[in-house]
Design a protein around this motif. Structure first.
Motif, PDB file in Angstrom:
ATOM      1  N   THR A 187       0.861  -1.178   0.000  1.00 52.55           N
ATOM      2  CA  THR A 187       0.000   0.000   0.000  1.00 52.55           C
ATOM      3  C   THR A 187       0.893   1.222   0.000  1.00 52.55           C
ATOM      4  OG1 THR A 187      -1.742  -1.126   1.267  1.00 52.55           O
ATOM      5  CG2 THR A 187      -1.749   1.290   1.283  1.00 52.55           C
ATOM      6  N   LEU A 188       0.586   2.200  -0.841  1.00 54.09           N
ATOM      7  CA  LEU A 188       1.363   3.434  -0.853  1.00 54.09           C
ATOM      8  C   LEU A 188       0.978   4.275   0.358  1.00 54.09           C
ATOM      9  CD1 LEU A 188       1.153   4.362  -4.650  1.00 54.09           C
ATOM     10  CD2 LEU A 188       2.849   2.957  -3.471  1.00 54.09           C
ATOM     11  N   ILE A 189       1.988   4.826   1.031  1.00 49.52           N
ATOM     12  CA  ILE A 189       1.754   5.609   2.241  1.00 49.52           C
ATOM     13  C   ILE A 189       1.946   7.095   1.932  1.00 49.52           C
ATOM     14  CG2 ILE A 189       2.480   6.032   4.621  1.00 49.52           C
ATOM     15  CD1 ILE A 189       1.227   3.279   4.166  1.00 49.52           C
ATOM     16  N   GLY A 190       0.852   7.821   1.930  1.00 44.89           N
ATOM     17  CA  GLY A 190       0.915   9.264   1.723  1.00 44.89           C
ATOM     18  C   GLY A 190       1.411   9.659   0.344  1.00 44.89           C
ATOM     19  N   LYS A 191       1.658  10.948   0.188  1.00 43.02           N
ATOM     20  CA  LYS A 191       2.178  11.477  -1.060  1.00 43.02           C
ATOM     21  C   LYS A 191       3.690  11.578  -0.993  1.00 43.02           C
ATOM     22  CE  LYS A 191      -1.949  14.265  -2.012  1.00 43.02           C
ATOM     23  NZ  LYS A 191      -2.467  15.650  -2.281  1.00 43.02           N
ATOM     24  N   ALA A 192       4.308  11.796  -2.140  1.00 48.32           N
ATOM     25  CA  ALA A 192       5.751  12.002  -2.167  1.00 48.32           C
ATOM     26  C   ALA A 192       6.109  13.191  -1.271  1.00 48.32           C
ATOM     27  CB  ALA A 192       6.219  12.263  -3.592  1.00 48.32           C
ATOM     28  N   ILE A 193       7.194  13.035  -0.516  1.00 45.95           N
ATOM     29  CA  ILE A 193       7.636  14.062   0.428  1.00 45.95           C
ATOM     30  C   ILE A 193       8.898  14.725  -0.107  1.00 45.95           C
ATOM     31  CG2 ILE A 193       8.480  14.488   2.775  1.00 45.95           C
ATOM     32  CD1 ILE A 193       6.861  11.992   3.626  1.00 45.95           C
ATOM     33  N   LYS A 194       8.931  16.047  -0.088  1.00 47.33           N
ATOM     34  CA  LYS A 194      10.104  16.800  -0.518  1.00 47.33           C
ATOM     35  C   LYS A 194      10.650  17.607   0.654  1.00 47.33           C
ATOM     36  CE  LYS A 194       8.644  17.053  -5.348  1.00 47.33           C
ATOM     37  NZ  LYS A 194       8.419  17.930  -6.530  1.00 47.33           N
TER      38      LYS A 194
ATOM     39  N   PRO B  13      21.522  23.033   0.117  1.00 49.66           N
ATOM     40  CA  PRO B  13      21.019  23.139  -1.258  1.00 49.66           C
ATOM     41  C   PRO B  13      21.023  21.821  -2.016  1.00 49.66           C
ATOM     42  CG  PRO B  13      22.471  24.983  -0.752  1.00 49.66           C
ATOM     43  CD  PRO B  13      22.577  24.022   0.394  1.00 49.66           C
ATOM     44  N   ARG B  14      21.900  20.872  -1.636  1.00 50.36           N
ATOM     45  CA  ARG B  14      21.942  19.585  -2.332  1.00 50.36           C
ATOM     46  C   ARG B  14      20.677  18.763  -2.111  1.00 50.36           C
ATOM     47  NH1 ARG B  14      28.292  18.093  -1.064  1.00 50.36           N
ATOM     48  NH2 ARG B  14      29.159  19.376  -2.718  1.00 50.36           N
ATOM     49  N   SER B  15      19.855  19.160  -1.156  1.00 51.08           N
ATOM     50  CA  SER B  15      18.621  18.406  -0.890  1.00 51.08           C
ATOM     51  C   SER B  15      17.477  18.811  -1.812  1.00 51.08           C
ATOM     52  CB  SER B  15      18.182  18.634   0.561  1.00 51.08           C
ATOM     53  OG  SER B  15      17.693  19.966   0.750  1.00 51.08           O
ATOM     54  N   ARG B  16      17.663  19.858  -2.623  1.00 56.28           N
ATOM     55  CA  ARG B  16      16.538  20.465  -3.332  1.00 56.28           C
ATOM     56  C   ARG B  16      15.815  19.506  -4.273  1.00 56.28           C
ATOM     57  NH1 ARG B  16      21.237  22.353  -5.385  1.00 56.28           N
ATOM     58  NH2 ARG B  16      21.631  22.094  -7.619  1.00 56.28           N
ATOM     59  N   SER B  17      16.510  18.513  -4.818  1.00 58.05           N
ATOM     60  CA  SER B  17      15.866  17.610  -5.777  1.00 58.05           C
ATOM     61  C   SER B  17      15.388  16.307  -5.140  1.00 58.05           C
ATOM     62  CB  SER B  17      16.840  17.283  -6.915  1.00 58.05           C
ATOM     63  OG  SER B  17      18.012  16.671  -6.404  1.00 58.05           O
ATOM     64  N   ALA B  18      15.542  16.173  -3.825  1.00 60.96           N
ATOM     65  CA  ALA B  18      15.208  14.917  -3.155  1.00 60.96           C
ATOM     66  C   ALA B  18      13.699  14.672  -3.111  1.00 60.96           C
ATOM     67  CB  ALA B  18      15.767  14.901  -1.740  1.00 60.96           C
ATOM     68  N   VAL B  19      13.318  13.398  -3.263  1.00 57.27           N
ATOM     69  CA  VAL B  19      11.917  12.978  -3.169  1.00 57.27           C
ATOM     70  C   VAL B  19      11.871  11.686  -2.357  1.00 57.27           C
ATOM     71  CG1 VAL B  19       9.840  12.271  -4.414  1.00 57.27           C
ATOM     72  CG2 VAL B  19      11.374  13.964  -5.425  1.00 57.27           C
ATOM     73  N   LEU B  20      11.020  11.656  -1.339  1.00 55.24           N
ATOM     74  CA  LEU B  20      10.849  10.465  -0.504  1.00 55.24           C
ATOM     75  C   LEU B  20       9.518   9.812  -0.823  1.00 55.24           C
ATOM     76  CD1 LEU B  20      11.449   8.592   1.986  1.00 55.24           C
ATOM     77  CD2 LEU B  20      10.396  10.386   3.404  1.00 55.24           C
ATOM     78  N   ARG B  21       9.560   8.512  -1.150  1.00 56.68           N
ATOM     79  CA  ARG B  21       8.335   7.737  -1.387  1.00 56.68           C
ATOM     80  C   ARG B  21       8.314   6.559  -0.427  1.00 56.68           C
ATOM     81  NH1 ARG B  21       5.866   9.669  -5.938  1.00 56.68           N
ATOM     82  NH2 ARG B  21       7.210  10.883  -7.342  1.00 56.68           N
ATOM     83  N   VAL B  22       7.125   6.226   0.064  1.00 54.96           N
ATOM     84  CA  VAL B  22       6.990   5.223   1.111  1.00 54.96           C
ATOM     85  C   VAL B  22       5.887   4.236   0.759  1.00 54.96           C
ATOM     86  CG1 VAL B  22       6.661   4.849   3.597  1.00 54.96           C
ATOM     87  CG2 VAL B  22       7.637   7.017   2.781  1.00 54.96           C
ATOM     88  N   ALA B  23       6.140   2.962   1.036  1.00 58.29           N
ATOM     89  CA  ALA B  23       5.126   1.916   0.833  1.00 58.29           C
ATOM     90  C   ALA B  23       5.159   0.955   2.018  1.00 58.29           C
ATOM     91  CB  ALA B  23       5.380   1.156  -0.468  1.00 58.29           C
ATOM     92  N   GLU B  24       4.020   0.305   2.274  1.00 56.63           N
ATOM     93  CA  GLU B  24       3.905  -0.645   3.379  1.00 56.63           C
ATOM     94  C   GLU B  24       3.470  -2.003   2.837  1.00 56.63           C
ATOM     95  OE1 GLU B  24       2.210   0.533   7.258  1.00 56.63           O
ATOM     96  OE2 GLU B  24       0.677  -0.969   6.803  1.00 56.63           O
ATOM     97  N   ARG B  25       4.139  -3.056   3.306  1.00 57.99           N
ATOM     98  CA  ARG B  25       3.828  -4.425   2.882  1.00 57.99           C
ATOM     99  C   ARG B  25       2.473  -4.839   3.428  1.00 57.99           C
ATOM    100  NH1 ARG B  25       3.628  -8.458  -0.144  1.00 57.99           N
ATOM    101  NH2 ARG B  25       5.171 -10.096  -0.195  1.00 57.99           N
ATOM    102  N   THR B  26       1.641  -5.423   2.589  1.00 57.19           N
ATOM    103  CA  THR B  26       0.290  -5.785   3.002  1.00 57.19           C
ATOM    104  C   THR B  26       0.179  -7.208   3.564  1.00 57.19           C
ATOM    105  OG1 THR B  26      -0.268  -6.603   0.805  1.00 57.19           O
ATOM    106  CG2 THR B  26      -0.705  -4.258   1.265  1.00 57.19           C
ATOM    107  N   GLY B  27       1.093  -8.067   3.150  1.00 56.26           N
ATOM    108  CA  GLY B  27       0.981  -9.461   3.552  1.00 56.26           C
ATOM    109  C   GLY B  27       0.336 -10.327   2.494  1.00 56.26           C
ATOM    110  N   GLY B  28      -0.096  -9.711   1.398  1.00 55.04           N
ATOM    111  CA  GLY B  28      -0.706 -10.479   0.329  1.00 55.04           C
ATOM    112  C   GLY B  28      -0.069 -10.181  -0.993  1.00 55.04           C
ATOM    113  N   GLY B  29      -0.560 -10.826  -2.031  1.00 54.79           N
ATOM    114  CA  GLY B  29      -0.112 -10.541  -3.390  1.00 54.79           C
ATOM    115  C   GLY B  29       1.240 -11.109  -3.715  1.00 54.79           C
ATOM    116  N   ARG B  30       1.665 -10.808  -4.950  1.00 57.19           N
ATOM    117  CA  ARG B  30       2.934 -11.327  -5.433  1.00 57.19           C
ATOM    118  C   ARG B  30       4.092 -10.617  -4.728  1.00 57.19           C
ATOM    119  NH1 ARG B  30       0.471  -7.606  -8.030  1.00 57.19           N
ATOM    120  NH2 ARG B  30       1.556  -5.854  -8.991  1.00 57.19           N
ATOM    121  N   ALA B  31       5.150 -11.306  -4.446  1.00 52.86           N
ATOM    122  CA  ALA B  31       6.288 -10.688  -3.758  1.00 52.86           C
ATOM    123  C   ALA B  31       7.449 -10.569  -4.707  1.00 52.86           C
ATOM    124  CB  ALA B  31       6.682 -11.514  -2.558  1.00 52.86           C
TER     125      ALA B  31
END
Length: 313
Positions: free
Chosen positions: A278-285, A295-313
């Motif tokens: 499951t995707l957790i929230g929106k991309a964080i900058k 200033p080197r952080s200006r292009s950084a993007v954080l994306r987060v996901a959580e394992r559901t326990g189901g589906g293909r791995a």
């Protein structure tokens, strides 16, 4: 020669918060760097918690020696080897994985690493400078068409053909062995400059990504990381350029999509297939204040996901 300023960890609080650290959990910092994220994770772990860190940079491994903590293990390897490292540690699944894909400030600021055109230095660019071809080795031997492809695909450089032609012409006069040589060659070949950006920026990025197989390594580690998470475990990825972020975004989006069943197949709601994450929230900058301080952080993007326990791995 080093002109290093203190390394500032990008999105430190946001990334560690995204992992939702449990005191007794097992976590992986797939890109130790200089240990900013690792140290903050250790602060949140209890006596039974554990942190496994990976890095392919020998200098990062040396920096990790300053952490004297029985809960901490450092391994000198690329993060694409994540699953094998965990197996060797006797660990089946973990509670969280953090990947910070950026080049660290010490790598950029230490001239001898050859990542930057800000100073004249040997043209190296290897993340693991104990093995493999240097940038000079490759640029002095590669076919012009291969150089053009790399500069175009990994640097998104409009003048890739002109850059490649200029490199081949220059090396015919003398070997290209320093960062300033390469930067000067590219500057003559790139006809227009983007505001605030050196004309060599995209070529240096492209050669670095290609030599270190950065996108290939990322394509391998993302599905492996998802598979190594426990249900409820978190994957947090910080990317710094569009090629990385595009791959992270697409991989996580695909993993968060449920496989379609054939139409009109009777299935109870409880038996419906579940997406792996499951995707957790929106991309964080980074905040404006963080960008101001680093200033080197200006292009950084954080994306987060959580394992559901189901589906293909």
């Amino acid at each position: 020669m080093s002109t290093s300023s203190p390394h500032v960890t990008v999105l430190l609080e946001e990334a560690v918060t995204a992992l939702s650290v449990h005191p007794d959990g097992i976590y992986v910092d797939g890109t130790f760097g200089r240990g900013g994220h690792s140290r903050r994770i250790l602060q949140q772990l209890g006596p039974q918690g554990r942190l496994i860190a990976l890095d392919r940079d020998p200098q990062a491994i040396a920096a990790a020696a300053s952490i004297d903590d029985p809960r901490f293990t450092i391994v000198h390897t690329a993060f694409a080897e994540l699953a094998d490292v965990l197996a060797q540690q006797g660990i089946a699944q973990v509670d969280g994985i953090l990947l910070d894909l950026g080049v660290s400030s010490p790598q950029l600021d230490e001239a001898e690493r050859g990542f930057s055109f800000r100073f004249d230095a040997p043209l190296d660019m290897r993340m693991d400078n104990s093995r493999g071809l240097t940038a000079a080795d490759w640029l002095n031997a590669a076919a012009e068409a291969d150089i053009a492809r790399v500069v175009r695909d990994y640097g998104e450089e409009r003048f890739a053909k002109q850059v490649a032609s200029a490199i081949v012409a220059a090396r015919g006069q003398e070997p290209i062995v320093t960062t300033r040589q390469l930067a000067a060659i590219v500057a003559k070949a790139v006809r227009t400059r983007e505001p605030g950006q050196d004309p060599a920026t995209r070529t240096f990025q492209a050669v670095r990504i290609y030599l270190n197989r950065e996108l290939e390594e990322l394509s391998l580690v993302l599905p492996a990381a998802i598979a190594c998470l426990k249900p409820g475990g978190r994957l947090a990825v910080i990317s710094f350029h569009s090629l990385e972020d595009r791959m992270v975004k697409q991989t996580l989006r695909d993993a968060a999509t449920v496989d379609r069943l054939p139409s009109r197949v009777p299935v109870r709601a409880a038996d419906m297939p579940q997406a792996p994450v499951t995707l957790i929230g929106k991309a964080i900058k980074p905040s404006a204040e963080e960008v101001r301080q680093n200033p080197r952080s200006r292009s950084a993007v954080l994306r987060v996901a959580e394992r559901t326990g189901g589906g293909r791995a």
